[in-house]
Design a protein around this motif. Structure first.
Motif, short mmCIF file in Angstrom:
data_model
loop_
_atom_site.label_atom_id
_atom_site.label_comp_id
_atom_site.label_asym_id
_atom_site.label_seq_id
_atom_site.Cartn_x
_atom_site.Cartn_y
_atom_site.Cartn_z
N TYR A 96 0.85 -1.19 0.00
CA TYR A 96 0.00 0.00 0.00
C TYR A 96 0.88 1.23 0.00
N ASN A 97 0.30 2.37 -0.37
CA ASN A 97 0.99 3.65 -0.30
C ASN A 97 0.57 4.48 0.90
N LEU A 98 -0.70 4.33 1.30
CA LEU A 98 -1.21 5.11 2.42
C LEU A 98 -2.01 4.22 3.36
N MET A 99 -1.68 4.28 4.65
CA MET A 99 -2.47 3.60 5.68
C MET A 99 -3.17 4.67 6.52
N TRP A 100 -4.49 4.55 6.58
CA TRP A 100 -5.29 5.46 7.42
C TRP A 100 -5.82 4.64 8.58
N THR A 101 -5.34 4.92 9.78
CA THR A 101 -5.67 4.09 10.93
C THR A 101 -6.28 4.93 12.05
N GLY A 102 -7.17 4.30 12.81
CA GLY A 102 -7.80 4.97 13.93
C GLY A 102 -7.02 4.84 15.22
N SER A 103 -5.87 4.17 15.20
CA SER A 103 -5.06 4.01 16.41
C SER A 103 -3.60 4.28 16.08
N HIS A 104 -2.82 4.49 17.12
CA HIS A 104 -1.40 4.77 16.93
C HIS A 104 -0.65 3.47 16.65
N LEU A 105 0.32 3.55 15.76
CA LEU A 105 1.07 2.38 15.36
C LEU A 105 2.21 2.10 16.32
N LYS A 106 2.52 0.82 16.49
CA LYS A 106 3.64 0.42 17.32
C LYS A 106 4.95 0.74 16.59
N PRO A 107 6.03 0.99 17.34
CA PRO A 107 7.31 1.34 16.71
C PRO A 107 7.80 0.32 15.69
N PHE A 108 7.58 -0.97 15.95
CA PHE A 108 8.10 -1.97 15.02
C PHE A 108 7.37 -1.89 13.67
N LEU A 109 6.10 -1.47 13.67
CA LEU A 109 5.38 -1.31 12.41
C LEU A 109 5.88 -0.07 11.65
N LEU A 110 6.17 0.99 12.38
CA LEU A 110 6.68 2.19 11.74
C LEU A 110 8.04 1.93 11.09
N ARG A 111 8.84 1.08 11.72
CA ARG A 111 10.17 0.80 11.16
C ARG A 111 10.11 -0.02 9.89
N THR A 112 8.96 -0.67 9.63
CA THR A 112 8.85 -1.48 8.41
C THR A 112 8.37 -0.67 7.21
N LEU A 113 7.99 0.59 7.41
CA LEU A 113 7.48 1.40 6.31
C LEU A 113 8.58 1.70 5.30
N SER A 114 8.22 1.64 4.04
CA SER A 114 9.16 1.98 2.98
C SER A 114 9.06 3.48 2.68
N GLU A 115 9.93 3.99 1.83
CA GLU A 115 9.92 5.40 1.48
C GLU A 115 8.63 5.81 0.79
N ALA A 116 7.98 4.87 0.14
CA ALA A 116 6.76 5.17 -0.62
C ALA A 116 5.49 4.96 0.20
N GLN A 117 5.61 4.69 1.52
CA GLN A 117 4.45 4.44 2.36
C GLN A 117 4.31 5.53 3.42
N LYS A 118 3.06 5.98 3.62
CA LYS A 118 2.77 7.01 4.60
C LYS A 118 1.63 6.56 5.50
N VAL A 119 1.61 7.08 6.74
CA VAL A 119 0.52 6.82 7.68
C VAL A 119 0.00 8.15 8.20
N ASN A 120 -1.19 8.15 8.79
CA ASN A 120 -1.83 9.40 9.20
C ASN A 120 -1.54 9.78 10.65
N HIS A 121 -0.58 9.10 11.30
CA HIS A 121 -0.21 9.45 12.67
C HIS A 121 1.29 9.57 12.79
N PHE A 122 1.75 10.64 13.43
CA PHE A 122 3.15 10.73 13.80
C PHE A 122 3.35 9.92 15.08
#
Length: 269
Positions: A96-122
């Protein structure tokens, strides 16, 4: 508002296919940023939901942009993305290119994101959005930069941890005081008190001194909301929407707020 652009679009922009680049230059959904290394940024248009313009959809369809929605039902977000040619994938998909989530992501999930992937939570954005964490961080800033520099909220206590301190302050000034849940929104669970006995200590709450002489509109207390989009913290990039919202509120002592609300749209200058 610029949000996300897939890597393959950037590669196409830097390729030698001049005709492709020229067509992207003039496309209403693409904005170019950067200096020597020009980076394409996708711009979403709200009216695309109504117009169903094929020219708007072409970028998402051409580059197979995709999104997934997790733990929320964001119908407006889904409509916007679909109108721009994105296709939805299963919530468990990693493509996917964009994940829109209603909860905050765990650090290990954020570390798996590629340069072309974005999420809606810092990461750790709840440090600003949760009332208890915001209170703690303001206190920390007062200690670091001086009380006057961050004197931006009335006297506040986090209960039940600071119940004794609150009672001591209450004995000197009986209020009224305003009570708010630490992790709620839209005014839910907010009420006024004149006595500590009116407070339930079954969950974490904030108790703040009620401002005795606030600015009023037609004798009503009101709040002002400014809508912003933060796309980066380092460097800090904030987009401010051109309009805000002021809402009148009718408060009753000892009760939750009256549900009657009179909206007023204001221009933010």
């Amino acid at each position: 508002m610029p949000v996300v652009m897939a890597r393959d679009l950037e590669e196409t922009a830097s390729s030698s296919e001049d005709e492709e680049v020229i067509s992207q230059e003039d496309h209403p959904c693409i904005m170019w940023t950067g200096g020597c290394r020009r980076i394409p940024v996708l711009v979403f248009h709200a009216d695309a939901i109504l117009t169903k313009d094929n020219n708007i959809r072409v970028i998402g369809e051409r580059y197979h942009l995709s999104y997934k929605i997790v733990r929320t039902d964001s119908r407006l977000v889904r409509s916007i993305l679909t109108a721009h040619g994105f296709h939805e994938v299963h919530p468990s998909s990693t493509d996917y290119n964009l994940m829109w989530t209603g909860s905050h992501l765990k650090p290990f999930l954020l570390r798996t994101l590629s340069e072309a992937q974005k999420v809606n939570h810092f990461p750790r954005s709840y440090e600003l959005t949760r009332k208890d964490r915001l209170y703690k961080n303001i206190i920390r800033m007062q200690h670091t930069h001086g009380f006057k520099a961050f004197h931006i909220l009335p006297q506040t206590f986090l209960l039940p941890a600071e119940y004794a301190e609150f009672c001591n302050s209450y004995s000197k000034d009986r209020g009224p005081w305003i009570v708010k849940p630490v992790a709620s929104s839209r005014g839910r669970g907010v009420y006024l008190i004149n006595n500590p006995n009116q407070i339930s200590l079954e969950e974490n709450i904030l108790v703040s001194r009620y401002i005795n002489n606030p600015l009023l509109i037609d004798d009503f207390k009101f709040d002002v909301r400014l809508y912003v989009l933060v796309t980066s913290y380092d460097p800090l990039v904030i987009y401010l929407y051109e309009e805000g919202l002021a809402r009148k509120r009718n408060w009753k002592m000892g009760n939750t707020m009256d549900k009657r609300r009179l909206p007023i749209y204001v221009q933010v200058l």
